[in-house]
Design a protein around this motif. Structure first.
Motif, PDB file in Angstrom:
ATOM      1  N   VAL A 246       0.853  -1.183   0.000  1.00 31.60           N
ATOM      2  CA  VAL A 246       0.000   0.000   0.000  1.00 31.60           C
ATOM      3  C   VAL A 246       0.891   1.236   0.000  1.00 31.60           C
ATOM      4  O   VAL A 246       1.780   1.366   0.847  1.00 31.60           O
ATOM      5  CB  VAL A 246      -0.928   0.023   1.232  1.00 31.60           C
ATOM      6  CG1 VAL A 246      -1.737   1.321   1.272  1.00 31.60           C
ATOM      7  CG2 VAL A 246      -1.853  -1.188   1.224  1.00 31.60           C
ATOM      8  N   VAL A 247       0.662   2.131  -0.957  1.00 31.83           N
ATOM      9  CA  VAL A 247       1.404   3.387  -1.018  1.00 31.83           C
ATOM     10  C   VAL A 247       0.455   4.507  -0.611  1.00 31.83           C
ATOM     11  O   VAL A 247      -0.583   4.723  -1.254  1.00 31.83           O
ATOM     12  CB  VAL A 247       1.975   3.637  -2.425  1.00 31.83           C
ATOM     13  CG1 VAL A 247       2.660   5.003  -2.483  1.00 31.83           C
ATOM     14  CG2 VAL A 247       2.967   2.532  -2.792  1.00 31.83           C
ATOM     15  N   PRO A 257      -5.339  12.039   2.745  1.00 29.53           N
ATOM     16  CA  PRO A 257      -4.489  11.075   2.031  1.00 29.53           C
ATOM     17  C   PRO A 257      -5.331  10.111   1.200  1.00 29.53           C
ATOM     18  O   PRO A 257      -6.517   9.918   1.474  1.00 29.53           O
ATOM     19  CB  PRO A 257      -3.795  10.341   3.168  1.00 29.53           C
ATOM     20  CG  PRO A 257      -4.816  10.342   4.269  1.00 29.53           C
ATOM     21  CD  PRO A 257      -5.548  11.656   4.149  1.00 29.53           C
ATOM     22  N   LEU A 258      -4.719   9.526   0.187  1.00 26.58           N
ATOM     23  CA  LEU A 258      -5.342   8.420  -0.528  1.00 26.58           C
ATOM     24  C   LEU A 258      -4.349   7.269  -0.560  1.00 26.58           C
ATOM     25  O   LEU A 258      -3.147   7.464  -0.402  1.00 26.58           O
ATOM     26  CB  LEU A 258      -5.794   8.829  -1.931  1.00 26.58           C
ATOM     27  CG  LEU A 258      -4.761   9.267  -2.969  1.00 26.58           C
ATOM     28  CD1 LEU A 258      -4.237   8.071  -3.750  1.00 26.58           C
ATOM     29  CD2 LEU A 258      -5.391  10.264  -3.933  1.00 26.58           C
ATOM     30  N   HIS A 259      -4.869   6.070  -0.719  1.00 29.43           N
ATOM     31  CA  HIS A 259      -4.036   4.870  -0.649  1.00 29.43           C
ATOM     32  C   HIS A 259      -4.144   4.091  -1.954  1.00 29.43           C
ATOM     33  O   HIS A 259      -5.252   3.766  -2.391  1.00 29.43           O
ATOM     34  CB  HIS A 259      -4.460   3.980   0.522  1.00 29.43           C
ATOM     35  CG  HIS A 259      -4.316   4.637   1.857  1.00 29.43           C
ATOM     36  ND1 HIS A 259      -5.340   5.364   2.444  1.00 29.43           N
ATOM     37  CD2 HIS A 259      -3.265   4.702   2.717  1.00 29.43           C
ATOM     38  CE1 HIS A 259      -4.928   5.826   3.611  1.00 29.43           C
ATOM     39  NE2 HIS A 259      -3.681   5.441   3.799  1.00 29.43           N
ATOM     40  N   VAL A 271      -1.184  -1.579 -10.190  1.00 31.13           N
ATOM     41  CA  VAL A 271      -2.216  -1.060  -9.289  1.00 31.13           C
ATOM     42  C   VAL A 271      -3.438  -1.971  -9.356  1.00 31.13           C
ATOM     43  O   VAL A 271      -3.932  -2.288 -10.440  1.00 31.13           O
ATOM     44  CB  VAL A 271      -2.598   0.381  -9.681  1.00 31.13           C
ATOM     45  CG1 VAL A 271      -3.747   0.891  -8.805  1.00 31.13           C
ATOM     46  CG2 VAL A 271      -1.384   1.304  -9.556  1.00 31.13           C
ATOM     47  N   ILE A 272      -3.921  -2.395  -8.175  1.00 31.58           N
ATOM     48  CA  ILE A 272      -5.130  -3.217  -8.123  1.00 31.58           C
ATOM     49  C   ILE A 272      -6.272  -2.511  -7.399  1.00 31.58           C
ATOM     50  O   ILE A 272      -7.409  -2.990  -7.424  1.00 31.58           O
ATOM     51  CB  ILE A 272      -4.865  -4.578  -7.445  1.00 31.58           C
ATOM     52  CG1 ILE A 272      -4.415  -4.393  -5.988  1.00 31.58           C
ATOM     53  CG2 ILE A 272      -3.844  -5.380  -8.236  1.00 31.58           C
ATOM     54  CD1 ILE A 272      -4.349  -5.706  -5.205  1.00 31.58           C
ATOM     55  N   GLY A 273      -5.978  -1.374  -6.761  1.00 28.88           N
ATOM     56  CA  GLY A 273      -7.042  -0.671  -6.056  1.00 28.88           C
ATOM     57  C   GLY A 273      -6.586   0.688  -5.568  1.00 28.88           C
ATOM     58  O   GLY A 273      -5.384   0.983  -5.524  1.00 28.88           O
ATOM     59  N   ALA A 274      -7.553   1.515  -5.220  1.00 31.23           N
ATOM     60  CA  ALA A 274      -7.271   2.837  -4.662  1.00 31.23           C
ATOM     61  C   ALA A 274      -8.407   3.202  -3.721  1.00 31.23           C
ATOM     62  O   ALA A 274      -9.581   2.976  -4.035  1.00 31.23           O
ATOM     63  CB  ALA A 274      -7.132   3.876  -5.767  1.00 31.23           C
ATOM     64  N   LEU A 275      -8.033   3.750  -2.571  1.00 28.60           N
ATOM     65  CA  LEU A 275      -9.029   4.075  -1.556  1.00 28.60           C
ATOM     66  C   LEU A 275      -8.765   5.470  -1.007  1.00 28.60           C
ATOM     67  O   LEU A 275      -7.611   5.847  -0.773  1.00 28.60           O
ATOM     68  CB  LEU A 275      -8.997   3.069  -0.401  1.00 28.60           C
ATOM     69  CG  LEU A 275      -9.254   1.598  -0.740  1.00 28.60           C
ATOM     70  CD1 LEU A 275      -7.941   0.874  -1.025  1.00 28.60           C
ATOM     71  CD2 LEU A 275      -9.991   0.911   0.397  1.00 28.60           C
TER      72      LEU A 275
END
Length: 277
Positions: A246-247, A257-259, A271-275
């Motif tokens: 996780v970055v 922030p976003l992850h 990249v497999i996801g963003a939250l």
């Protein structure tokens, strides 16, 4: 002693910080199935296949297994397994169906045979899939050898599989490039950094930062650094806690922030996801 299998190239561990040892018992079903006695016919629908004799030594047991898996000769690879392994899978048909759940072997190099253990570096077909998870481009197998039926057989239940993943620091530039492409509203550039599937996490997050100001800064961590990792675990299973990174991205206007969640694919990260926070 070094034995090289078909099509193998020199294998390199791609970042030891992410090489987690995985118990190979995960290949077998978690339920107890009908047993198969050594030497008895194995049911395969309308036909049957005789379990082949045990290999005369550990080297042949390993090479027969690996060569057969490469060739898709599942009757031969199944026959190299210990009686407990064969009971776990019950039939050759189950073993063949389960091939998609095993890492696809492309080549190998046997490094050492020491008593009841054989070590091999193995070249694998790398992929990222919500159905089958993540397969690294290479791994080290430590095969357990059992003496059965007057020869040597492999015990996958007692074996270990150590994947070789890229160093986690390589995940940071991929995540930053993904965010910057989203900020520039460059969908094609952003999608080239993603895996071939639906992104997990906050719906429409990439589109929401189109045109957003700010120079992204980043730090990398494991999946448990997310406030709620359930979207990733539900999508890829519990193993994602081992291989994902996780970055955390700061300084993007309206979204900090976003992850960004990434998976290893060969020698790089996707990249497999963003939250959002």
């Amino acid at each position: 002693m070094v034995v090289v299998g078909s099509g193998v190239i020199a294998l390199t561990t791609l970042g030891s910080d992410a090489a987690d040892e995985v118990d190979q018992t995960g290949y077998a079903p978690s339920i107890t199935l009908v047993g198969v006695d050594p030497g008895s016919p194995v049911a395969t629908g309308d036909a049957s296949v005789e379990v082949q004799p045990a290999a005369p030594n550990a080297t042949l047991a390993v090479t027969r297994y690996l060569d057969a898996e490469i060739a898709g000769d599942y009757a031969t690879s199944f026959s190299q397994l210990s009686s407990d392994d064969r009971r776990a899978f019950a039939t050759l048909e189950d073993w063949e169906v389960g091939a998609d759940d095993r890492p696809r072997i492309l080549g190998y190099r046997i490094l050492d045979i020491d008593g009841d253990t054989a070590r091999a570096d193995v070249e694998l077909l790398a992929f990222v899939s919500e159905i089958n998870g993540v397969s690294p481009a290479s791994a080290t197998y430590d095969f357990a050898i059992e003496q059965q039926d007057g020869g040597s057989r492999l015990s996958l239940i007692g074996s270990t599989f150590t994947p070789h993943y890229p160093g986690q620091d390589l995940a940071v530039p991929t995540a930053v490039a993904w965010v910057e492409a989203a900020q520039r509203c460059e969908d094609d550039a952003r999608e080239r950094l993603e895996y071939d599937g639906n992104l997990l996490g906050t719906l429409g997050l990439a589109e929401s930062i189109c045109g957003a100001a700010g120079a992204a800064t980043a730090s990398v961590g494991r999946l448990d650094s997310l406030p709620d990792p359930s979207a990733v675990l539900n999508g890829f299973g519990e193993q994602a806690a081992q291989w994902s990174r996780v970055v955390a991205i700061q300084n993007v206007a309206g979204a900090s922030p976003l992850h960004v969640v990434l998976a290893p694919l060969g020698d790089h990260w996707v990249v497999i996801g963003a939250l959002s926070a």
